[in-house]
Motif scaffolding. Structure first.
Motif, PDB file in Angstrom:
ATOM      1  N   GLY A  19      37.800  35.296  39.112  1.00 51.85           N
ATOM      2  CA  GLY A  19      38.399  36.621  39.241  1.00 51.85           C
ATOM      3  C   GLY A  19      38.935  36.982  40.604  1.00 51.85           C
ATOM      4  O   GLY A  19      39.711  37.910  40.734  1.00 51.85           O
ATOM      5  N   ARG A  27      37.459  42.961  39.944  1.00 53.36           N
ATOM      6  CA  ARG A  27      37.577  44.156  39.095  1.00 53.36           C
ATOM      7  C   ARG A  27      39.041  44.408  38.708  1.00 53.36           C
ATOM      8  O   ARG A  27      39.318  44.834  37.595  1.00 53.36           O
ATOM      9  CB  ARG A  27      36.997  45.381  39.792  1.00 53.36           C
ATOM     10  CG  ARG A  27      35.482  45.372  39.864  1.00 53.36           C
ATOM     11  CD  ARG A  27      34.966  46.648  40.528  1.00 53.36           C
ATOM     12  NE  ARG A  27      33.580  46.574  40.890  1.00 53.36           N
ATOM     13  CZ  ARG A  27      32.558  46.918  40.112  1.00 53.36           C
ATOM     14  NH1 ARG A  27      32.785  47.358  38.901  1.00 53.36           N
ATOM     15  NH2 ARG A  27      31.326  46.826  40.543  1.00 53.36           N
ATOM     16  N   ARG A  28      39.954  44.153  39.638  1.00 51.83           N
ATOM     17  CA  ARG A  28      41.380  44.340  39.346  1.00 51.83           C
ATOM     18  C   ARG A  28      41.936  43.221  38.455  1.00 51.83           C
ATOM     19  O   ARG A  28      42.733  43.478  37.565  1.00 51.83           O
ATOM     20  CB  ARG A  28      42.192  44.358  40.645  1.00 51.83           C
ATOM     21  CG  ARG A  28      42.234  45.667  41.354  1.00 51.83           C
ATOM     22  CD  ARG A  28      43.299  45.696  42.442  1.00 51.83           C
ATOM     23  NE  ARG A  28      43.351  44.486  43.251  1.00 51.83           N
ATOM     24  CZ  ARG A  28      42.701  44.294  44.402  1.00 51.83           C
ATOM     25  NH1 ARG A  28      41.938  45.257  44.873  1.00 51.83           N
ATOM     26  NH2 ARG A  28      42.815  43.187  45.087  1.00 51.83           N
ATOM     27  N   ASN A  29      41.520  41.988  38.707  1.00 55.23           N
ATOM     28  CA  ASN A  29      42.143  40.830  38.059  1.00 55.23           C
ATOM     29  C   ASN A  29      41.639  40.530  36.651  1.00 55.23           C
ATOM     30  O   ASN A  29      42.365  39.937  35.858  1.00 55.23           O
ATOM     31  CB  ASN A  29      41.957  39.573  38.914  1.00 55.23           C
ATOM     32  CG  ASN A  29      42.674  39.658  40.239  1.00 55.23           C
ATOM     33  OD1 ASN A  29      43.616  40.433  40.384  1.00 55.23           O
ATOM     34  ND2 ASN A  29      42.234  38.888  41.205  1.00 55.23           N
ATOM     35  N   LEU A  30      40.398  40.883  36.351  1.00 61.85           N
ATOM     36  CA  LEU A  30      39.828  40.542  35.042  1.00 61.85           C
ATOM     37  C   LEU A  30      40.057  41.672  34.038  1.00 61.85           C
ATOM     38  O   LEU A  30      39.714  42.826  34.310  1.00 61.85           O
ATOM     39  CB  LEU A  30      38.334  40.251  35.164  1.00 61.85           C
ATOM     40  CG  LEU A  30      37.964  39.023  35.995  1.00 61.85           C
ATOM     41  CD1 LEU A  30      36.461  38.941  36.163  1.00 61.85           C
ATOM     42  CD2 LEU A  30      38.493  37.759  35.354  1.00 61.85           C
ATOM     43  N   SER A  31      40.605  41.325  32.901  1.00 62.39           N
ATOM     44  CA  SER A  31      40.765  42.316  31.837  1.00 62.39           C
ATOM     45  C   SER A  31      39.410  42.579  31.195  1.00 62.39           C
ATOM     46  O   SER A  31      38.468  41.797  31.352  1.00 62.39           O
ATOM     47  CB  SER A  31      41.747  41.803  30.784  1.00 62.39           C
ATOM     48  OG  SER A  31      41.167  40.711  30.078  1.00 62.39           O
ATOM     49  N   TYR A  32      39.337  43.659  30.455  1.00 58.34           N
ATOM     50  CA  TYR A  32      38.088  44.001  29.764  1.00 58.34           C
ATOM     51  C   TYR A  32      37.694  42.899  28.781  1.00 58.34           C
ATOM     52  O   TYR A  32      36.531  42.505  28.707  1.00 58.34           O
ATOM     53  CB  TYR A  32      38.232  45.349  29.046  1.00 58.34           C
ATOM     54  CG  TYR A  32      36.970  45.778  28.343  1.00 58.34           C
ATOM     55  CD1 TYR A  32      35.898  46.285  29.068  1.00 58.34           C
ATOM     56  CD2 TYR A  32      36.845  45.657  26.963  1.00 58.34           C
ATOM     57  CE1 TYR A  32      34.728  46.665  28.442  1.00 58.34           C
ATOM     58  CE2 TYR A  32      35.679  46.044  26.329  1.00 58.34           C
ATOM     59  CZ  TYR A  32      34.623  46.544  27.074  1.00 58.34           C
ATOM     60  OH  TYR A  32      33.467  46.910  26.436  1.00 58.34           O
ATOM     61  N   ALA A  33      38.681  42.360  28.050  1.00 63.42           N
ATOM     62  CA  ALA A  33      38.402  41.301  27.064  1.00 63.42           C
ATOM     63  C   ALA A  33      37.869  40.044  27.754  1.00 63.42           C
ATOM     64  O   ALA A  33      36.920  39.409  27.272  1.00 63.42           O
ATOM     65  CB  ALA A  33      39.667  40.984  26.274  1.00 63.42           C
ATOM     66  N   GLU A  34      38.476  39.675  28.881  1.00 60.48           N
ATOM     67  CA  GLU A  34      38.024  38.484  29.604  1.00 60.48           C
ATOM     68  C   GLU A  34      36.620  38.696  30.166  1.00 60.48           C
ATOM     69  O   GLU A  34      35.770  37.802  30.122  1.00 60.48           O
ATOM     70  CB  GLU A  34      39.002  38.164  30.731  1.00 60.48           C
ATOM     71  CG  GLU A  34      38.718  36.841  31.405  1.00 60.48           C
ATOM     72  CD  GLU A  34      39.758  36.476  32.443  1.00 60.48           C
ATOM     73  OE1 GLU A  34      39.671  35.358  32.959  1.00 60.48           O
ATOM     74  OE2 GLU A  34      40.649  37.300  32.740  1.00 60.48           O
ATOM     75  N   LEU A  35      36.370  39.894  30.659  1.00 61.57           N
ATOM     76  CA  LEU A  35      35.051  40.219  31.184  1.00 61.57           C
ATOM     77  C   LEU A  35      33.989  40.112  30.086  1.00 61.57           C
ATOM     78  O   LEU A  35      32.907  39.565  30.306  1.00 61.57           O
ATOM     79  CB  LEU A  35      35.073  41.636  31.774  1.00 61.57           C
ATOM     80  CG  LEU A  35      33.863  42.064  32.568  1.00 61.57           C
ATOM     81  CD1 LEU A  35      33.675  41.175  33.784  1.00 61.57           C
ATOM     82  CD2 LEU A  35      34.007  43.506  32.995  1.00 61.57           C
ATOM     83  N   GLN A  36      34.307  40.602  28.895  1.00 65.12           N
ATOM     84  CA  GLN A  36      33.375  40.513  27.770  1.00 65.12           C
ATOM     85  C   GLN A  36      33.137  39.054  27.351  1.00 65.12           C
ATOM     86  O   GLN A  36      32.035  38.686  26.960  1.00 65.12           O
ATOM     87  CB  GLN A  36      33.869  41.340  26.584  1.00 65.12           C
ATOM     88  CG  GLN A  36      33.872  42.832  26.833  1.00 65.12           C
ATOM     89  CD  GLN A  36      32.526  43.336  27.327  1.00 65.12           C
ATOM     90  OE1 GLN A  36      31.470  42.896  26.913  1.00 65.12           O
ATOM     91  NE2 GLN A  36      32.567  44.281  28.254  1.00 65.12           N
TER      92      GLN A  36
END
Length: 107
Positions: A19, A27-36
């Motif tokens: 990330g 926090r800026r680079n990762l989408s919510y879906a990728e984080l999940q």
């Protein structure tokens, strides 16, 4: 300073090079879906940090080795005692007593 669970997760991602180089970048680079997806992966397979995985494996290996050298009544039940960064579950008096009773039955 206490650290919340989400910040701890971002710290682990960044320390593994995922990330970005800072928590703010991640926090800026990762989408919510990728984080999940990363969260689910970590939940299923454990820590992303290679050093932590090595610590866990060496703890298991050492416990297995010690169990070959110890008598049956002194066997190591939980290899986490050799893992510095793992938390040991706190047992209630009743849970500890039931564990002792089961140990007597099998021994």
């Amino acid at each position: 300073m206490a650290i919340d669970e989400e910040s701890e997760f971002f710290c682990e991602l960044v320390s593994c090079g995922i990330g970005g180089q800072t928590i703010a970048e991640a926090r800026r680079n990762l989408s919510y879906a990728e984080l999940q997806t990363w969260r689910a992966y970590r939940q299923k397979y454990g820590s992303l940090f290679v050093g932590r995985r090595l610590e866990q494996e060496f703890g298991r290996l050492f416990a297995r080795y010690m169990n070959t050298k110890l008598p049956a009544d002194k066997q190591i039940e939980d290899p986490r005692i050799y893992m510095v960064h793992e938390e040991m579950p706190v047992l209630t008096y009743e849970e500890e007593r039931m564990k002792q009773i089961e140990k007597k039955k099998s021994g």
